[in-house]
Scaffold this active site. Sequence first.
Site, PDB file in Angstrom:
ATOM      1  N   HIS A 313      46.624 -98.801   4.583  1.00  0.00           N
ATOM      2  CA  HIS A 313      47.163 -99.941   3.838  1.00  0.00           C
ATOM      3  C   HIS A 313      46.828-100.849   4.395  1.00  0.00           C
ATOM      4  CE1 HIS A 313      49.779-102.319   1.021  1.00  0.00           C
ATOM      5  NE2 HIS A 313      49.088-101.196  -0.254  1.00  0.00           N
ATOM      6  N   ASP A 371      46.893 -93.843  -3.801  1.00  0.00           N
ATOM      7  CA  ASP A 371      45.731 -94.083  -4.628  1.00  0.00           C
ATOM      8  C   ASP A 371      45.901 -92.496  -5.407  1.00  0.00           C
ATOM      9  OD1 ASP A 371      45.801 -95.979  -6.480  1.00  0.00           O
ATOM     10  OD2 ASP A 371      44.777 -96.704  -4.813  1.00  0.00           O
TER      11      ASP A 371
HETATM   12  N1  ACO Z   1      39.595 -94.435   6.704  1.00  0.00           N
HETATM   13  C1  ACO Z   1      38.927 -94.583   8.078  1.00  0.00           C
HETATM   14  N2  ACO Z   1      39.111 -95.819   8.592  1.00  0.00           N
HETATM   15  C2  ACO Z   1      39.396 -96.685   8.471  1.00  0.00           C
HETATM   16  C3  ACO Z   1      40.950 -96.630   7.101  1.00  0.00           C
HETATM   17  C4  ACO Z   1      40.052 -95.653   6.287  1.00  0.00           C
HETATM   18  N3  ACO Z   1      40.598 -95.359   5.375  1.00  0.00           N
HETATM   19  N4  ACO Z   1      41.375 -97.309   6.362  1.00  0.00           N
HETATM   20  C5  ACO Z   1      40.851 -98.236   8.147  1.00  0.00           C
HETATM   21  N5  ACO Z   1      40.358 -97.716   8.442  1.00  0.00           N
HETATM   22  C6  ACO Z   1      40.128 -98.233  10.196  1.00  0.00           C
HETATM   23  C7  ACO Z   1      39.872 -99.332  10.134  1.00  0.00           C
HETATM   24  O1  ACO Z   1      37.949 -99.545  10.391  1.00  0.00           O
HETATM   25  C8  ACO Z   1      39.410-100.156  11.306  1.00  0.00           C
HETATM   26  O2  ACO Z   1      39.934 -99.541  12.669  1.00  0.00           O
HETATM   27  P1  ACO Z   1      38.986-100.779  13.738  1.00  0.00           P
HETATM   28  O3  ACO Z   1      41.176-101.294  14.060  1.00  0.00           O
HETATM   29  O4  ACO Z   1      38.855 -99.619  14.681  1.00  0.00           O
HETATM   30  O5  ACO Z   1      37.399-101.335  13.017  1.00  0.00           O
HETATM   31  C9  ACO Z   1      41.309 -99.815  10.896  1.00  0.00           C
HETATM   32  O6  ACO Z   1      41.245 -98.500  10.562  1.00  0.00           O
HETATM   33  C10 ACO Z   1      42.125-101.051  10.619  1.00  0.00           C
HETATM   34  O7  ACO Z   1      41.862-101.237   9.542  1.00  0.00           O
HETATM   35  P2  ACO Z   1      41.151-102.731   8.456  1.00  0.00           P
HETATM   36  O8  ACO Z   1      40.270-102.755   7.404  1.00  0.00           O
HETATM   37  O9  ACO Z   1      41.316-103.594   9.326  1.00  0.00           O
HETATM   38  O10 ACO Z   1      43.005-103.293   7.263  1.00  0.00           O
HETATM   39  P3  ACO Z   1      43.080-103.461   6.273  1.00  0.00           P
HETATM   40  O11 ACO Z   1      44.454-103.676   6.193  1.00  0.00           O
HETATM   41  O12 ACO Z   1      42.443-104.277   6.517  1.00  0.00           O
HETATM   42  O13 ACO Z   1      42.065-102.671   5.011  1.00  0.00           O
HETATM   43  C11 ACO Z   1      42.145-100.846   3.579  1.00  0.00           C
HETATM   44  C12 ACO Z   1      43.484-102.116   4.176  1.00  0.00           C
HETATM   45  C13 ACO Z   1      41.731-102.271   2.621  1.00  0.00           C
HETATM   46  C14 ACO Z   1      43.194-100.231   2.540  1.00  0.00           C
HETATM   47  C15 ACO Z   1      42.011-100.159   4.021  1.00  0.00           C
HETATM   48  O14 ACO Z   1      42.557 -99.013   4.813  1.00  0.00           O
HETATM   49  C16 ACO Z   1      41.256 -99.202   3.358  1.00  0.00           C
HETATM   50  O15 ACO Z   1      39.584 -99.048   3.229  1.00  0.00           O
HETATM   51  N6  ACO Z   1      41.277 -97.587   2.769  1.00  0.00           N
HETATM   52  C17 ACO Z   1      41.108 -97.768   1.870  1.00  0.00           C
HETATM   53  C18 ACO Z   1      40.221 -97.952   0.678  1.00  0.00           C
HETATM   54  C19 ACO Z   1      42.085 -97.505  -0.080  1.00  0.00           C
HETATM   55  O16 ACO Z   1      42.472 -96.293  -0.143  1.00  0.00           O
HETATM   56  N7  ACO Z   1      42.538 -98.395  -0.765  1.00  0.00           N
HETATM   57  C20 ACO Z   1      43.774 -98.620  -1.185  1.00  0.00           C
HETATM   58  C21 ACO Z   1      44.424 -99.254  -1.118  1.00  0.00           C
HETATM   59  S1  ACO Z   1      46.414 -99.075  -1.666  1.00  0.00           S
HETATM   60  C22 ACO Z   1      45.977-100.186  -2.985  1.00  0.00           C
HETATM   61  O17 ACO Z   1      45.109-100.973  -3.717  1.00  0.00           O
HETATM   62  C23 ACO Z   1      46.948-100.039  -4.557  1.00  0.00           C
END
Ligand code: ACO
Length: 437
Positions: A313, A371
């Site tokens: 998140h 979720d």
């Molecule tokens: N699985 C694997 N790796 C992940 C995940 C994941 N679910 N989420 C983040 N990471 C990693 C990224 O690859 C990144 O790694 P890096 O630093 O080596 O490049 C690091 O963690 C940070 O991730 P970002 O994408 O920069 O974080 P951001 O805050 O932009 O994204 C997000 C948050 C979009 C929710 C992300 O965690 C994600 O895509 N999760 C999966 C989708 C999800 O569950 N979304 C629901 C969110 S809650 C809602 O909207 C109700």
Amino acid sequence: MSEAKNNNNSFTLIDNRTNEKIELPVFEASVGPDVIDIRKLYAETDCFTYDPGFTSTGSCESKITFIDGDKGVLLYRGYHIGELADNSDFMETCYLLLYGELPSPEQKRKFETGITYHTMVNEQMSTFFRGFRRDAHPMAIMCGVVGALSAFYHDSLDINDPHHRLVASYRLIAKMPTLAAMAYKYSIGQPFMYPRNDLRYAENFLYMMFGTPCEPYKVDPIIARAMDRILILHADHEQNASTSTVRLAGSSGANPFACISAGIASLWGPAHGGANEAVLNMLEEIGTKDRIPEFIKRAKDKSDPFRLMGFGHRVYKNFDPRAKVMQQSCHEVLDALGVHDEPLLEIAMELERIALEDEYFIEKKLYPNVDFYSGIIFRAIGIPTSMFTVLFAVARTVGWVAQWNEMIEDKSQKIGRPRQLYIGKTQRDFVPLHMRT
Ligand code: ACO
């Protein structure tokens, strides 16, 4: 006028190009990080700030929802989400988000009556649905029909009239379940069910989803309560992507129905509300517990676009407090339905356990989000996967309209208009077609 206090705090920037000092006021938050007011930065330095994804940017002041992502705390108007989920109901939570305080019994009764009497949609809207393919994604239908409300309810479009805003807000909260159920019924070829005003909000929604005109349909009170709780948990979440979309669309003076339709479009994406659908698809794809390590490995592999859906998140770097309540609800619903060995729940729990012990997820502070468990509950209730994000939209509508109203009432708000770091070509002469190679 902005209500933010600055208590003479300021932040000094030194421009190394000119050695000039720039004093920027700091506004105090009631809880959580303060903000540096950079509004005069461009005028004084000829520079914009650069913050793709708004990771360090506050776009507004707000009194509605507070999140402490490090501690895993979520408050609506100061009340803890867990307390609301345990002790409140969705209508009361809607009142709280819209008006700022919990209602008295009389206020609650009047509010519920007000919402209830707006649940029906203009009959002409039912013909509107026929323009969609039967296999259309219900979120595609929702984007269209919610926007189309502005073509039907002309008497609540004046955003400068508080009464119009209130009526539009009530209409949106009241009609979303009706439209959502119609989208579902259309996809399965069943007749639309009219709302029943003797039923509570969640109960009425389940009735319109699963009832048919052929026989009486009684909603299971345990399922209705679980649905009500899910609605509370999703009701608002500060300045997330869809809420910011609603605010941005609204900042131009667009009507509320159009703004909420924009919010629905933003919510649809798998990185936001679409994740609940993606989680279930992922759990189904995993299929058996022994395949979990393979998916964990893929999630960690930078050359693979796969991410563990329902994990991570932008704000929470700890447990999402909603995920905890959702996990508990998940067990309660499955118990109530007599499902004791739901394979997807077992895979989800094992996946959570393995991920939380894995160095990659620990280091990046990736925890289950709201979720992760919601899809399992929805599936157990009988809601098809494609409707998961629609349910989220139904619940979030109150948050969107509360935030939209707050924005309109905030005199310091202007049309949202971010700037950019331009890295394209500088001005050059046009070359006529016949001279181009
Ligand atoms: N699985 C694997 N790796 C992940 C995940 C994941 N679910 N989420 C983040 N990471 C990693 C990224 O690859 C990144 O790694 P890096 O630093 O080596 O490049 C690091 O963690 C940070 O991730 P970002 O994408 O920069 O974080 P951001 O805050 O932009 O994204 C997000 C948050 C979009 C929710 C992300 O965690 C994600 O895509 N999760 C999966 C989708 C999800 O569950 N979304 C629901 C969110 S809650 C809602 O909207 C109700």
